[in-house]
Scaffold this motif. Structure first.
Motif: not given
Length: 321
Positions: A18-25
């Protein structure tokens, strides 16, 4: 402390998917990040090959062919009209090669070096996705490597983020079981073959060479401890068929030269003590000198820095390519 308890300490110790997916922004907010004009060719930023369309063949003119594709040289040479046929330039592929060996499982500020490596790899993957590329993963450590085949679009990054999180959790669990968590503090330049049971970086490169499609970009994210005596040879073999780039993870401790005596483990497992003689300097650091000698584009990633600084480091790497 159990792996579950470590996960509660946050992404600096155990980054989850989840943390790694949030890095997209962070990539979307980066206006300087490269964008492809179309879904092709995409991938990690490399030198463009051709004009976006590649010549597939030159053949005799046939009814219905576009006159704009006439090949003047072949027509003049043979006396008969010839045309060029084209094919779409294939998608670029980025293979993330992430070092999660025991020597990466330590850190002094904000994040373990291994956690910073995982974050930087995820950001590189998101940048590749923004240009329409395909992203794959090879995360290797003391145990079985985690491999995620290269795929495009968001579903490809979801698989890569999950693979990174699983691989890091496995590395933490293995270090806890062996009692080696935090025992990888570097005792000098990145040389030697490491502690018994820890594979060299060269071994990881050789695995990646078998997995990377021809023409792909392989991004090695590592602290470059214990590269192995055959690292230069493995890197050379890789670069014959793929483009190799590197992110060197640097801990805050390596940037200090405060005269404090620190304990560390040598490659044989014995406790020794030493000082940081000189602060980190890319122009004199032996890791970067070795990579420069091999003509491998490289940039430092500071483990204590956040995603914004990592994106800047990725931009700097693009500029070196």
């Amino acid at each position: 402390m159990t792996a579950a308890a470590l996960a509660d300490l946050g992404p600096g110790v155990a980054p989850d998917a989840e943390h790694l997916l949030r890095l997209r922004h962070w990539v979307r907010a980066d206006r300087a990040a490269p964008r492809a004009a179309t879904a092709l060719p995409g991938g990690f930023v490399v030198r463009r090959r051709g004009r976006g369309l590649e010549v597939d063949d030159i053949r005799l003119f046939a009814e219905g062919d576009d006159l704009r594709h006439l090949d003047r040289n072949a027509t003049a040479r043979t006396g008969e009209p010839h045309v060029r046929t084209f094919r779409d330039e294939r998608e670029r592929t980025l293979l993330l090669l992430v070092d999660l060996r025991p020597s990466m499982l330590w850190g002094t500020r904000r994040a373990l070096r291994s956690a910073a490596a995982v974050e930087a790899a995820a950001l590189a993957g998101w940048r590749a996705l923004e240009t329409g590329g395909r992203i794959g993963l090879l995360a290797f450590g003391a145990g079985e490597p985690v491999v995620v085949p290269a795929r495009g679009r968001v579903r490809g990054m979801i698989a890569v983020a999950g693979g990174l999180a699983v691989a890091h959790d496995a590395a933490l669990a293995g270090a806890l079981g062996a009692g080696t968590l935090g025992a990888g503090v570097r005792g000098g330049a990145a040389q030697g073959d490491g502690r018994a049971g820890e594979p060299s970086l060269a071994a990881g490169l050789r695995i990646a060479a078998r997995l990377a499609p021809k023409g792909a970009t392989v991004l090695l994210v590592s602290g470059f401890d214990h590269p192995g005596a055959d690292f230069d040879e493995a890197a050379g073999l890789m670069m014959r068929r793929s483009d190799l780039a590197a992110l060197v993870v640097v801990d805050a401790l390596e940037a200090r030269a405060d005269g404090v005596v620190y304990p560390f483990l040598d490659p044989g497992g014995a406790v020794r003590r030493g000082r940081i003689a000189e602060p980190f300097d890319r122009t004199t650091d032996p890791r970067f000198l070795a990579l420069d000698r091999l003509a491998v584009a490289a940039a430092p990633i500071r483990a204590e820095a956040g995603p914004a600084a990592m994106v800047e480091a990725l931009e700097a790497l693009d500029g070196r390519r």
